[in-house]
Design an enzyme around this catalytic site. Structure first.
Site, PDB file in Angstrom:
ATOM      1  N   ARG A  56      -1.133  11.245   3.152  1.00 40.97           N
ATOM      2  CA  ARG A  56      -0.493  10.180   2.682  1.00 40.97           C
ATOM      3  C   ARG A  56       0.847  10.358   2.308  1.00 40.97           C
ATOM      4  O   ARG A  56       1.706   9.510   2.369  1.00 40.97           O
ATOM      5  CB  ARG A  56      -1.569   9.745   1.522  1.00 40.97           C
ATOM      6  CG  ARG A  56      -0.880   8.885   0.706  1.00 40.97           C
ATOM      7  CD  ARG A  56      -1.963   8.220  -0.526  1.00 40.97           C
ATOM      8  NE  ARG A  56      -2.662   9.305  -1.286  1.00 40.97           N
ATOM      9  CZ  ARG A  56      -1.949   9.658  -2.410  1.00 40.97           C
ATOM     10  NH1 ARG A  56      -0.766   9.713  -2.787  1.00 40.97           N
ATOM     11  NH2 ARG A  56      -2.835  10.787  -2.988  1.00 40.97           N
ATOM     12  N   TYR A  59       7.737 -17.094   6.478  1.00 46.34           N
ATOM     13  CA  TYR A  59       6.481 -16.869   7.217  1.00 46.34           C
ATOM     14  C   TYR A  59       5.281 -17.087   6.173  1.00 46.34           C
ATOM     15  O   TYR A  59       5.397 -16.844   4.886  1.00 46.34           O
ATOM     16  CB  TYR A  59       6.421 -15.224   7.532  1.00 46.34           C
ATOM     17  CG  TYR A  59       5.171 -14.763   8.053  1.00 46.34           C
ATOM     18  CD1 TYR A  59       4.169 -15.566   8.637  1.00 46.34           C
ATOM     19  CD2 TYR A  59       4.693 -13.706   7.170  1.00 46.34           C
ATOM     20  CE1 TYR A  59       3.046 -14.990   8.840  1.00 46.34           C
ATOM     21  CE2 TYR A  59       3.373 -13.156   7.402  1.00 46.34           C
ATOM     22  CZ  TYR A  59       2.523 -13.626   8.364  1.00 46.34           C
ATOM     23  OH  TYR A  59       1.374 -13.069   8.603  1.00 46.34           O
ATOM     24  N   ASP A  98      14.294  -9.525   5.929  1.00 46.93           N
ATOM     25  CA  ASP A  98      13.227  -9.408   6.707  1.00 46.93           C
ATOM     26  C   ASP A  98      13.768  -9.571   8.488  1.00 46.93           C
ATOM     27  O   ASP A  98      14.075 -10.628   8.533  1.00 46.93           O
ATOM     28  CB  ASP A  98      11.877 -10.511   6.643  1.00 46.93           C
ATOM     29  CG  ASP A  98      10.889 -10.359   7.648  1.00 46.93           C
ATOM     30  OD1 ASP A  98      11.026  -9.719   8.697  1.00 46.93           O
ATOM     31  OD2 ASP A  98       9.798 -11.056   7.397  1.00 46.93           O
ATOM     32  N   LYS A 147       5.513  -6.400  15.698  1.00 51.29           N
ATOM     33  CA  LYS A 147       6.082  -7.281  16.754  1.00 51.29           C
ATOM     34  C   LYS A 147       7.018  -6.379  17.541  1.00 51.29           C
ATOM     35  O   LYS A 147       6.702  -5.883  18.271  1.00 51.29           O
ATOM     36  CB  LYS A 147       7.076  -8.452  15.878  1.00 51.29           C
ATOM     37  CG  LYS A 147       6.300  -8.738  14.570  1.00 51.29           C
ATOM     38  CD  LYS A 147       5.306  -9.920  14.780  1.00 51.29           C
ATOM     39  CE  LYS A 147       4.755 -10.540  13.625  1.00 51.29           C
ATOM     40  NZ  LYS A 147       4.165  -9.947  12.553  1.00 51.29           N
TER      41      LYS A 147
END
Ligand SMILES: Nc1ncnc2c1ncn2[C@@H]1O[C@H](COP(=O)(O)OP(=O)(O)O)[C@@H](O)[C@H]1O
Ligand SMILES: C[C@@](O)(CCOP(=O)(O)O)CC(=O)O
Length: 920
Positions: A92, A144, A229, A254
């Site tokens: 982690r 978005y 972004d 993406k």
């Protein structure tokens, strides 16, 4: 959990990526405007590679694999053994595979902190946790849906309010910042702590001026972090950290991954305070990326640049195609896009997402449902093309009233272009548009003889540029349109329909004529070039205008001898001329322009030969107009015909979709050069009968070459050999003298051929001697200067070249290709101790004189005057520049047609040479 992790102190967290900050900042400064315009050209990281090289080169010198694995291993381990203080203890907090990914991302984005988390939304979650209740965010209004949902959640559950403004209007951002700053100072609201930007926006592709907004944020809310972004652009096309932004995130799902086989988000940051805070959060909430996904993402990133180049160039075609049909298209690659100027200044490409409106929501649903190749799916950036309706899909979570208030059209269709063949994509889209009734064919206006397949779908072997060009006028009208002519006749500039290309002339230093018979020639490009401008014609004619000769020819396309054209695969060009086709063209050109001059006749026949070989007769876009200009003297031995042939071959190959147009950051690809050269050679064969191919090779590839053609009697070559000559002793000064005595290469070459036939032994010996000269010249060019020889070494080499020039000219005299005018040049220069030989075919034309380094300018001028007194024209030239070139600026292509045919050649050249070209 190990002890080092039980403490959640940010400074102790091992989540930040591994490289030391100093090693990341190896690249050039970020402040230069030029740097910013072309981020893919910038060198970054300690190795100093350019972007696409860095993408493919995953290497962290501090973390070498114990077995030297070429691919980063996947450390599928939750824990790592060892005493406290070891680099990895618990996945982690830190995992070697993820560390390698984060290191790689730092290299690509030139920053100190990079974090890979479980999704793009996880990025925003992590970043917004920097804020406390009462603090505020300013964000866009074309966001978005997921971003919008999280911001709403923060408002209802975290007391963090967001002001939505149109961030594509920097003034509105400035006003909002100012208003909130004033209100905050009056205790009326909390402080602005974050400005969240996105550009181009999704799905309307509006542009936000990042630098200006970041500057305003620093002014009015100095404690706010500016977040971008960057998913639409990826770090390949835009690096917002270099524009004054504090934190950048990408949905790695993406473009970074590119294959829609993983979910990921990546955060980049260069500020230590923010970097440490984010590290703390990622470690605390435990949303860091898994080792498997880290591996996959690392693999995807290696091909980011190549994927994006391909996706982007197809997106431009799709956008142009839809625009040509009359749809309102949102795409920053289109000249008509209102934010294009700002976008071009901050990013280096328009990306591969676009959207368009149909005017009717149901119609849009019909189109989306009728596509086959375009997958109906949310998300973007995948190698497969996707189609969606944002209002029903990615943005469905936004209240319809809010959508309406933000002017998000319900009928909007978003296209995310993948790497498939652009022709298949446009055919599929066209088929869907037809099926849904968004467009229909205007059969009545299909020109006679145009073949349309029974299905009504354009067949796939037609090139995309033709397909795109012809849509509006010839076949299709938008829905609801009647058959009113001209309804769609105003076409936007189309990427491949109007084009400017250029190619250089050449100077043969050694071996002309002999090269036709298998001897090596030494040749180099010159700075003077030929230019071709191509645009569509809508009268079903094809034309060539030769302003330098004062000639214009237009042919009705149906009048050409198409019956003689054999079906050929353009990718495998014939090596010899199709004599039947050649003869048929000669006849029809002769018939059509009886009073043609020999010069324009030769150029016209060569042009039609290539046109008929490379254009598709059945295409509705077969009408084209070509204008050719030359800054080179024509027929003077400087390869004007080869430069013309290279321009014709390249413009036809590009405008008929046989070659992909080079992108802004790429040069003309080697494979494209090979194809262009092969067709240019055919054109040269039409003009000169038996050329060696050296001229077109130099015009195409540029530089300096040792060129040898196969010849059974002289060498064992099966194809022409081209050895690039990079002189080890810098540039050499040459004076070219055009005697202005006209001559014809074809006749001169044929004359030498006849001598060889008549006296094989005697002329063969001359050819051997010329081969020896070329060999020696090649050695001089390539040999390293002996250490410590300095000026002396160079002097000796130039002296060697001078001797060879004299010898080569004498041998050319014996071949009967000199001329009294050339002898005048030779004598005039010899009187000054200079070596001169004819260059090219001789019989007049040009001579080349080697100028010593130390020759004063005044002496060159006096020599020039002495030569020009005879009516000659002199050029002092550099040799060895670039080969075939494509003008990249579409608006320049369009605009140049106004003056292309009118300006004097040299002025035209200086106007065009200062613009952006992609060159071989
Ligand atoms: N700008 C131009 N306009 C028209 N024709 C041209 C142009 N440039 C070259 N040509 C063609 O090329 C021929 C010149 O070729 P050539 O005799 O080999 O001389 P060069 O050494 O200049 O190539 C011309 O006769 C003409 O047919
Ligand atoms: C004479 C020759 O060697 C060069 C022709 O040069 P130009 O056409 O004169 O530029 C012929 C050839 O190589 O094809």
């Amino acid at each position: 959990m190990t002890s080092s992790l039980s403490s959640l102190n940010a400074s102790e967290s091992s989540a930040p990526t591994s490289p030391a900050p100093s090693s990341i900042h190896g690249g050039p400064s970020s402040s230069s405007k030029v740097d910013r315009l072309r981020p893919q050209d910038r060198r970054s990281g300690p190795s100093g590679y350019r972007f696409s090289t860095t993408c493919a080169t995953v290497d962290d010198p501090n973390h070498k694999d114990q077995y030297g694995a070429s691919s980063t291993p996947i450390y599928m381990s939750a824990t790592f053994k060892g005493l406290p203080g070891a680099e990895f203890d618990y996945s982690r907090s830190g995992n070697p595979t993820r560390s390698m990914l984060q290191h790689h991302l730092c290299q690509l984005q030139n920053c100190r902190y990079s974090f890979a988390v479980s999704s793009g939304m996880a990025c925003l979650d992590v970043i917004t946790r920097v804020l406390k209740p009462g603090e505020r965010i300013i964000a866009g209004d074309d966001l978005y849906g997921g971003t919008n949902r999280l911001l709403t959640y923060l408002a209802t559950h975290g007391g963090i309010q967001t002001d939505h403004v149109d961030t594509t209007d920097a003034e509105k951002v400035e006003q909002m910042l100012q208003t909130r700053a004033t209100e905050h100072s009056l205790g009326q609201c909390g402080p602005i702590k974050m400005v969240l930007l996105e550009t181009p926006t999704n799905p309307l592709l509006k542009i936000c001026d990042l630098e200006r907004c970041a500057r305003a944020a620093k002014l009015y809310a100095p404690d706010a972090i500016v977040v971008v972004d960057n998913t639409m652009m990826s770090p390949y096309l835009m690096r917002p950290l270099e524009l004054g932004v504090d934190v950048v995130y990408d949905s790695g799902t993406k473009y970074l991954s590119g294959h829609h086989d993983l979910m990921a988000g990546v955060i980049a940051c260069d500020r230590e305070d923010v970097g440490q805070q984010i590290a703390f959060t990622v470690n605390s909430i435990g949303n860091a990326l898994t080792p498997m996904d880290s591996f996959l993402l690392l693999r995807g990133i290696k091909t980011l640049a190549v994927r994006m180049d391909r996706q982007q160039s197809t997106a431009l075609l799709v956008a142009s195609y839809l625009t040509s049909l009359g749809f309102k298209v949102n795409y920053p690659g289109l000249a008509s896009h209102p934010g294009k100027e700002i976008h071009d200044a901050q990013a280096s490409g328009p990306g591969a997402v676009l959207s368009f409106e149909t005017g009717d929501k149901e119609l849009s649903e019909g189109i989306v449902g009728a596509t086959r190749l375009w997958g109906i799916s949310v998300s973007f950036g995948c190698v497969n093309s996707l189609i969606s309706m944002p209002c029903l899909m990615s943005h469905a979570s936004i209240d319809p009233k809010v959508r309406a208030a933000r002017r998000l059209p319900e009928d909007l269709i978003r296209l995310c272009v993948g790497i498939e063949d652009s022709r298949d994509l446009i055919e599929d889209l066209e088929s869907a548009l037809l099926k849904a009734g968004a467009i229909r064919r205007r059969r009545s206006s299909i020109p006679d003889g145009t073949l349309v397949s029974p299905s009504g779908i354009i067949t796939s072997d037609q090139s995309i540029s033709k397909l795109v060009d012809g849509m509006d006028k010839n076949k299709i009208e938008t829905r609801g349109g009647d058959d009113e002519d001209g309804r769609l006749t105003k076409r936007p500039p189309l990427p491949a329909s109007s084009l400017v290309v250029s190619a250089p002339g050449k100077v043969i230093l050694f071996g002309e004529h002999a090269v036709v018979h298998g001897v090596t020639a030494i040749a180099a490009s010159v700075a003077l070039r030929c230019y071709a401008h191509v645009q569509p014609r809508d009268d079903d004619k094809v034309s060539i205008t030769l302003p330098d000769l004062g000639i214009e020819h237009a042919w009705s396309i149906d009048s050409l001898p198409w019956g003689k054209v054999k079906t050929n695969d353009v990718a495998t060009p014939a090596e010899s001329l199709d004599e039947e086709l050649h003869k048929a063209i000669e006849t029809s050109v002769g018939n059509i322009v009886a009073d043609d001059t020999a010069r324009s006749h030769a150029a016209s026949v060569a042009f039609l030969y290539l046109y008929m070989t490379l254009a598709d007769r059945s295409s509705p876009n077969r009408g084209q107009s070509f204008v050719i200009r030359s800054a080179l003297p024509i027929g003077a031995g400087l390869g004007s015909s080869a430069a013309l042939s290279t321009c014709l071959a390249s413009s036809l190959l590009y405008t008929h979709g046989h070659l992909p147009l080079p992108t802004a950051d790429s040069s003309v690809a080697p494979a494209s050069q090979t194809l262009i050269n092969a067709y240019a050679f055919l054109s040269e064969k039409v003009m000169h009968g038996n050329p060696s191919g050296v001229d077109n090779s130099v015009a195409t590839h540029g530089g300096a070459l040792a060129f040898t053609r196969p010849n059974a009697a002289r060498n064992a070559l099966v194809k022409s050999e081209m050895a690039s000559l990079k002189s080890s002793f810098g540039s050499v000064r040459f004076l070219l003298t055009d005697t202005k005595v006209p001559r014809d290469t074809k006749t001169l070459v044929a004359g030498v051929g006849a001598r060889l036939k008549a006296d094989p032994a005697g002329v063969g010996k001359t050819l051997d001697e010329i081969q020896h000269i070329s060999d020696r010249a090649k050695d001089i060019f390539l040999s390293q200067q002996p250490a410590g020889s300095g000026e002396k070494g160079r002097e000796a080499k130039l002296e060697g070249l001078s001797k060879l020039i004299v010898e080569n000219h004498e041998l050319l005299q014996t071949l009967g290709v000199s001329h009294e005018s050339l002898e005048v040049v030779r004598r005039t220069t010899a009187e000054r101790g200079l070596a001169t030989k004819l260059t090219g075919a001789g019989g007049g034309g040009c001579a080349v004189t080697l100028l010593p380094d130390e020759m004063p300018k005044a002496d060159v001028e006096s020599l020039r005057a002495a030569l020009e007194k005879n009516g000659f024209k002199c050029y002092e030239t550099e040799v060895g520049g670039g080969g075939v070139a494509v003008l990249l600026d579409q608006s320049r292509n369009e605009e140049s047609k106004e003056w292309f045919g009118k300006l004097p050649g040299s002025e035209l050249a200086s106007r065009l040479d200062g613009t952006a070209w992609s060159t071989a």
